[in-house]
Design an enzyme around this catalytic site. Structure first.
Site: not given
Ligand code: EPZ
Length: 416
Positions: A22-23, A92, A116, A121-122, A125, A304, A396
């Site tokens: 999926k990811n 997302r 989710c 989830r801001p 970045l 995850d 999903r």
């Molecule tokens: C991806 O989400 C995955 N989703 C998530 O899987 C996974 O848990 C996550 O990466 C971490 O490995 C998809 O690929 C679709 P991040 P993502 O940006 O990109 C903070 C699942 O169950 N952050 O690495 O949203 C954020 O809040 C899903 O398959 C900011 O602060 O994860 C978090 O605390 C759930 N500002 C941390 O970074 C931003 O602009 C990690 O988020 C972006 C992120």
């Protein structure tokens, strides 16, 4: 509300070939608006978030045809630059269309992404990355809006190895006027797979899998690309085997992608055998507690997998402590596991788990994708029957979980 009914206590035995990731496929679908000509994706998982992405692509004017797991896309007819609000708000990964549509259309409008409810989830970045590469981005009550003459390329610095923001940078860099260096990049396999896809389309990318990725753009053409196995779905079925004292082999996954999770299964007392593209988990004795475990960016223990390991810790013979470092609200599953008889106390991002001998079937509610899968794992181990509402969350990201689990010996039926 669609439900899953599970009669627990059946040991899972057998093997399965794991679904496409999926990811990995979601960022590739966002990237598919970039190349000229036809792109063919195979091993595409049949899951809810892919269906939403294909609706977005169709709404943008991309031609989409899916037959026998083979997805053919062509963006030559692309005519839109707005991600439909009701679709974008459902997941997302819709945020990734910002980078690819700006690259192809020089402008974009989108709602804030959904996804989710595991934290705030801001998207700061993501916006910072796009601005660093030359775009004007505004965000407000009406969502997100951007425009760019052409991405410039340059150095993009990430203060945290965000998976999505790294993917956003790659999607923008792939159509930039000059080379881009992404510093502080995420190292997850899904990021590497996106680089492999963009490389197959003609981009020259170096450093994927490290904290510094260099992108040398080139005209992008369509390609044929097979989506690799889903490491988290693989880990989910292995967790189900561990929960039921079973013996399950998952094929179509390089063990390297699950290394930290396999180490946790071994700490829990499971036997784990590895092959080139398969993993076998056998659990015979009691599950052992893990005194200290925490989630972290790849190659650390993946967030995850946390909801899939939590029920196992809750059945282990002693006290475990699990810290969730990525998402501030991802331990919410504990409350539902306690309804099954677990003894988990959560304070802020730390769960203190006192193992119990068994769970007792009950009615529980899924409220996010991996949490729902964690409830399924727990219900498979419980004595008696459990009813899990919120099945749509699980669908999903998991392709026919009930069919796969039934084939391994579970007693499951769907309602609604
Ligand atoms: C991806 O989400 C995955 N989703 C998530 O899987 C996974 O848990 C996550 O990466 C971490 O490995 C998809 O690929 C679709 P991040 P993502 O940006 O990109 C903070 C699942 O169950 N952050 O690495 O949203 C954020 O809040 C899903 O398959 C900011 O602060 O994860 C978090 O605390 C759930 N500002 C941390 O970074 C931003 O602009 C990690 O988020 C972006 C992120």
């Amino acid at each position: 509300m669609p439900e899953i009914i599970v009669e627990g206590g059946h040991r899972l035995r057998g093997e399965l070939h794991i679904q496409g990731s999926k990811n990995a496929v979601l960022p590739i679908l966002a990237a598919s608006v970039l190349p000229e000509g036809e792109t063919v994706l195979t091993h595409v998982p049949v899951i809810g978030d892919v269906a939403v992405s294909l609706e977005i692509l169709s709404a943008l004017g991309v031609s989409v045809s899916l037959a026998d797991g083979r997805l053919t896309l062509c963006a030559d007819s692309l005519c839109g630059d707005e991600v439909p609000r009701e679709l974008g708000a459902r997941m997302r990964s819709s945020v990734l269309f910002l980078g690819s549509l700006l690259g192809r259309r020089q402008k974009v409008r989108a709602a804030f992404p959904g996804g989710c409810a595991i934290g705030s989830r801001p998207v700061g970045l993501h916006l910072s990355v796009l601005r660093q590469l030359g775009a004007e981005i505004s965000s407000g009550g009406n969502g997100l809006c951007g425009r760019v003459g052409r991405f410039t390329g340059g150095v993009v610095a990430l203060p945290f190895p965000s998976v999505g923001a790294t993917e956003q940078a790659l999607l923008a860099a792939a159509s930039a006027a000059g080379d881009t260096v992404i510093r502080g990049a995420a190292r997850e396999p899904e990021v590497q797979i996106l680089c492999d896809f963009l490389g197959a389309c003609g981009a020259k990318i170096r450093g994927q899998g490290t904290a510094e990725i260099r992108v040398m753009p080139a005209p992008l053409h369509g390609c044929h690309f097979e989506i690799p196995g889903d490491r988290i779905a693989a880990g989910t079925y292995l967790a189900a085997a561990a929960a039921t004292a079973g013996d399950v082999t998952v094929r179509g996954i390089p063990p390297e992608h699950l290394k930290s999770s396999l180490a946790v299964f071994r700490l829990l007392g499971c036997r784990v055998d590895e092959g080139e593209d398969w993993v076998r988990l056998v659990r015979e004795g009691m599950l052992r507690p893990v005194p200290r475990l925490e989630t972290g960016p790849y190659p650390g223990f993946p967030t995850d997998m946390q909801p899939l390991i939590l029920p196992l810790l809750a059945l282990a013979s002693g006290e475990s402590r699990l810290r969730e470092n990525l998402f501030e609200n991802r331990l919410g599953l504990a409350g539902e596991l306690n309804r099954l008889g677990a003894d988990i106390r959560v304070c802020d991002r730390l769960a203190v788990i006192h193992g119990v001998r068994s769970f007792t079937g009950s009615s529980v509610a899924a409220s996010d994708l991996r949490g729902g899968a964690g409830l399924l794992v727990a219900a498979l181990a419980a004595r008696g029957v459990s009813r899990i509402t919120g099945r749509r969350y699980i669908e999903r990201g998991y392709e026919e979980p009930e069919r796969n689990l039934t084939a391994l010996g579970a007693a499951i039926r769907l309602i609604g």
